[in-house]
Design a protein around this motif. Structure first.
Motif, mmCIF file in Angstrom:
data_model
loop_
_atom_site.group_PDB
_atom_site.id
_atom_site.type_symbol
_atom_site.label_atom_id
_atom_site.label_comp_id
_atom_site.label_asym_id
_atom_site.label_seq_id
_atom_site.Cartn_x
_atom_site.Cartn_y
_atom_site.Cartn_z
ATOM 1 N N LEU A 402 0.243 22.791 15.366
ATOM 2 C CA LEU A 402 1.516 22.420 14.754
ATOM 3 C C LEU A 402 1.427 21.007 14.205
ATOM 4 O O LEU A 402 0.884 20.110 14.864
ATOM 5 C CB LEU A 402 2.637 22.486 15.803
ATOM 6 N N GLN A 403 1.968 20.811 13.021
ATOM 7 C CA GLN A 403 2.052 19.465 12.461
ATOM 8 C C GLN A 403 3.253 18.757 13.057
ATOM 9 O O GLN A 403 4.393 19.178 12.885
ATOM 10 C CB GLN A 403 2.179 19.519 10.940
ATOM 11 N N LEU A 404 2.985 17.690 13.778
ATOM 12 C CA LEU A 404 4.047 16.937 14.438
ATOM 13 C C LEU A 404 3.917 15.486 13.993
ATOM 14 O O LEU A 404 3.126 14.714 14.551
ATOM 15 C CB LEU A 404 3.924 17.062 15.955
ATOM 16 N N GLY A 405 4.649 15.134 12.951
ATOM 17 C CA GLY A 405 4.502 13.799 12.387
ATOM 18 C C GLY A 405 3.109 13.618 11.810
ATOM 19 O O GLY A 405 2.618 14.453 11.048
ATOM 20 N N PRO A 406 2.399 12.556 12.214
ATOM 21 C CA PRO A 406 1.087 12.283 11.637
ATOM 22 C C PRO A 406 -0.062 13.056 12.285
ATOM 23 O O PRO A 406 -1.211 12.907 11.874
ATOM 24 C CB PRO A 406 0.912 10.785 11.893
ATOM 25 N N ALA A 407 0.214 13.858 13.294
ATOM 26 C CA ALA A 407 -0.859 14.514 14.054
ATOM 27 C C ALA A 407 -0.710 16.021 14.040
ATOM 28 O O ALA A 407 0.402 16.558 14.003
ATOM 29 C CB ALA A 407 -0.865 14.001 15.497
ATOM 30 N N ARG A 408 -1.856 16.693 14.085
ATOM 31 C CA ARG A 408 -1.883 18.135 14.295
ATOM 32 C C ARG A 408 -2.055 18.365 15.792
ATOM 33 O O ARG A 408 -3.094 18.022 16.377
ATOM 34 C CB ARG A 408 -3.040 18.776 13.530
ATOM 35 N N ILE A 409 -1.041 18.934 16.406
ATOM 36 C CA ILE A 409 -1.028 19.135 17.851
ATOM 37 C C ILE A 409 -1.606 20.505 18.180
ATOM 38 O O ILE A 409 -1.225 21.513 17.581
ATOM 39 C CB ILE A 409 0.413 19.030 18.397
ATOM 40 N N GLY A 410 -2.519 20.550 19.152
ATOM 41 C CA GLY A 410 -2.994 21.813 19.701
ATOM 42 C C GLY A 410 -2.152 22.146 20.920
ATOM 43 O O GLY A 410 -2.392 21.611 22.013
ATOM 44 N N ASP A 411 -1.169 22.999 20.725
ATOM 45 C CA ASP A 411 -0.195 23.274 21.777
ATOM 46 C C ASP A 411 -0.603 24.498 22.595
ATOM 47 O O ASP A 411 -0.927 25.555 22.040
ATOM 48 C CB ASP A 411 1.178 23.516 21.154
ATOM 49 N N ILE A 497 5.018 6.574 27.482
ATOM 50 C CA ILE A 497 4.574 6.358 26.102
ATOM 51 C C ILE A 497 3.135 5.852 26.122
ATOM 52 O O ILE A 497 2.776 5.023 26.959
ATOM 53 C CB ILE A 497 5.469 5.338 25.389
ATOM 54 N N ARG A 498 2.337 6.359 25.185
ATOM 55 C CA ARG A 498 0.956 5.895 25.086
ATOM 56 C C ARG A 498 0.417 6.159 23.687
ATOM 57 O O ARG A 498 0.817 7.114 23.026
ATOM 58 C CB ARG A 498 0.068 6.596 26.128
ATOM 59 N N GLU A 499 -0.511 5.314 23.272
ATOM 60 C CA GLU A 499 -1.225 5.567 22.023
ATOM 61 C C GLU A 499 -2.355 6.557 22.273
ATOM 62 O O GLU A 499 -3.157 6.378 23.196
ATOM 63 C CB GLU A 499 -1.805 4.270 21.452
ATOM 64 N N LEU A 500 -2.416 7.601 21.473
ATOM 65 C CA LEU A 500 -3.517 8.552 21.502
ATOM 66 C C LEU A 500 -4.207 8.523 20.139
ATOM 67 O O LEU A 500 -3.603 8.138 19.133
ATOM 68 C CB LEU A 500 -3.013 9.962 21.791
ATOM 69 N N HIS A 501 -5.467 8.937 20.139
ATOM 70 C CA HIS A 501 -6.225 8.929 18.897
ATOM 71 C C HIS A 501 -6.470 10.361 18.430
ATOM 72 O O HIS A 501 -6.701 11.264 19.239
ATOM 73 C CB HIS A 501 -7.548 8.197 19.072
ATOM 74 N N ILE A 502 -6.430 10.549 17.119
ATOM 75 C CA ILE A 502 -6.659 11.875 16.556
ATOM 76 C C ILE A 502 -8.060 11.948 15.986
ATOM 77 O O ILE A 502 -8.644 10.936 15.590
ATOM 78 C CB ILE A 502 -5.610 12.223 15.474
ATOM 79 N N ASP A 503 -8.614 13.147 15.957
ATOM 80 C CA ASP A 503 -9.970 13.344 15.449
ATOM 81 C C ASP A 503 -10.163 14.823 15.156
ATOM 82 O O ASP A 503 -9.495 15.677 15.743
ATOM 83 C CB ASP A 503 -11.003 12.881 16.487
#
Length: 544
Positions: A402-411, A497-503
């Protein structure tokens, strides 16, 4: 194997036998049972909430010693004893709402797989009589075979309690990046098998030179086995794990909590939704006041809104109010109407500020007897608790990307995190961050921590930052090395809250998929065939 000559039936016990000798004899007869119990205890302590991961190989070793050299039926009985204790304790959380009968049935079914493994371990014993070191790979492949079957049959399987899920703090966790959970299980069981091989070397006839010590040959073989165990552990540490290198996104998890007592079903649903809305509104207030970082996306847990916002305008208004206030899309755990009017669906629904509903993921693996009831009329004869599931859940047919804002989430939703293929599919389909939405309100903290351990393995396996969002806890973030951050307490309201990185890179484990598991299963089948041939040859020689 040592063959003991039986005393003739007409002879009574040796009157000259001392009480110490009789006690030793009883202990020898009880040793397999004691080892089977010890195996269960060690394995229980290896898993959350105890997290003594180093006891997992010890449990494997005790199980192998208990079943080695036994008749097949005895091996099965000992395996069932280990499994009944292990799963009876590990799965006690299944009885908190459904009662004792479902817990006993599920524990007994899982124990049956360890019974089959115990029978297989006993059956393959002749392979290692002259080559004790063989017990290590044989033990490892049989354990992997048992988990492969238990994770698939029946009704899609129940992979809870895999050895790999006990290794969150272990050096062996690194193997997940190469071969996923099956390779971590194999490595853990291999170390346990090597412990047994070491024991067998030092207790074998002819291993001693007398009271002075062991033979040079025994010491050389022991050194080789010890070296193999150390090499396995070091290899796990040496496996390079893949950390995401893409842009950072700020993620917030809202754990709204649920009322425990005093509300009927409909009031409970509204109260849970209100809790998550209010938690998000409070987050927006903190952001506006400069007390918290502004999130790029927000994740609510499974069942955060059991009132379908696509069919209920009031629920839609509340969720929109929360998304607009925090000015970020929210992944909402909710329920929906299936295409079949008799069924419902478990959904991860994207909700955007201003525009409202977006993409959604439908849970692909509803839990049998919890989200749907196979053979309902028959199951009702066992327990009327099945009628708590008033409408069966329909299964989705697409990965949860799912596209959730700037990230593609693997739900993935709840227990789906235990299934290798479902999680892998989200990564192959483009998931950049793994999100596990779950509802632990009907269980306990032990179940939640066991589930978080699975998230840790998945993060390493696929080289993804990950999170688990629960209604009541434990919620938290996991980096691609399996480290946990911001874990919440149980039955509390919290926002983390935390910063996560996308790849978008893929680990070797992601690319190989079930390949390593198939290899280990093939190895187990080879061991069983080889044992059959050895037994057949021995029988032929006896007849001659």
């Amino acid at each position: 194997m040592t063959v003991l000559a039986a005393r003739p039936a007409n002879e009574g016990p040796d009157e000259r036998e001392s009480p110490r000798s009789r006690g030793r004899s009883v202990l020898v007869r009880l040793r397999p049972v004691l080892l089977a119990v010890a195996a269960a205890v060690a394995l229980i302590l290896a898993f959350p909430p105890h997290d003594l991961w180093f006891l997992a190989p010890v449990g494997v070793a005790a199980f192998a010693l208990a079943t080695h050299g036994r008749r097949t039926r005895s091996g099965a009985a000992l395996g069932f004893l280990t499994g009944a204790i292990l799963f009876g304790v590990m799965l006690t959380w299944t009885s908190t709402q459904a009662g004792r009968m479902p817990w006993l049935l599920l524990s007994g079914l899982q124990a049956a797989y360890l019974a089959a493994q115990g029978a297989a371990a006993a059956y393959t014993s002749p392979l290692v009589v002259r080559r004790p070191w063989l017990i290590a790979p044989v033990t490892a492949v049989l354990w992997t075979l048992q988990e492969a079957l238990r994770g698939r049959v029946p009704f899609g399987g129940f992979p809870w309690g895999r050895l790999a899920f006990s290794q969150g703090d272990s050096p062996l966790l690194g193997f997940a990046a190469v071969g996923g959970a099956p390779l971590v299980t194999f490595a853990t069981a291999l170390v346990g098998g090597l412990l047994v091989a070491l024991f067998m070397i030092f207790t074998a006839p002819g291993s001693r030179t007398g009271r002075a010590g062991f033979t040079a040959s025994s010491l050389k073989r022991a050194a080789a086995v010890t070296g193999a165990a150390v090499l396995t552990v070091v290899a796990g540490l040496a496996v390079p794990t893949t950390a995401p290198r893409g842009r950072a996104v700020t993620v917030a998890i809202v754990q709204g909590n649920v009322p425990r007592l005093g509300l009927d079903f409909n009031a409970q649903r509204r109260a849970v939704l209100d809790n998550h809305v209010n938690g998000t509104l409070e987050l927006a207030r903190r952001v506006a006041a400069g007390e918290a970082a502004k999130p790029d996306l927000v994740v609510w847990p499974e069942n955060a809104s059991d009132i379908d916002p696509l069919r209920n305008p009031d629920a839609a208004r509340l969720i929109s109010e929360a998304a607009d206030a925090v000015d970020a899309p929210i992944l909402v755990g909710t329920l929906g109407q299936a295409a079949d009017p008799e069924k419902i669906i478990n959904v991860g629904q994207v909700w955007h500020p201003s525009t409202g509903p977006g993409e959604r993921y439908i849970k692909q693996h509803p839990v049998p007897f919890a989200e749907y009831v196979p053979f309902r009329s028959l199951a009702r004869k066992v327990t009327d608790k099945v009628d708590l599931v008033r409408r069966d859940f329909a299964a989705g047919d697409r990965p949860g990307v799912l596209q959730l804002g700037p990230a593609r989430i693997g739900d993935v939703i709840c227990f789906e995190v235990a299934y290798d293929g479902i999680v892998r599919d989200t990564v192959l389909a483009g998931g950049q961050i793994l999100a596990v939405q779950t509802n632990n309100a009907t269980f306990n903290v032990a179940e939640a921590e066991q589930q978080l351990a699975m998230v840790r393995l998945r993060a390493v396996e696929h080289g993804r930052d990950a999170l688990m969002a629960s209604t009541v806890g434990v919620s938290g973030f996991v980096d691609a090395h399996g480290r946990v951050y911001g874990a919440t307490s149980f039955f509390t309201a919290a926002v983390v809250i935390r910063e996560l990185h996308i790849d978008n890179r893929r680990t070797l484990a992601t690319r190989l998929g079930a390949g390593p598991e198939y290899l280990f299963v093939a190895g187990a089948l080879v061991a069983l065939v080889a044992a059959a041939l050895v037994r057949r040859r021995a029988k032929t020689e006896e007849e001659q």
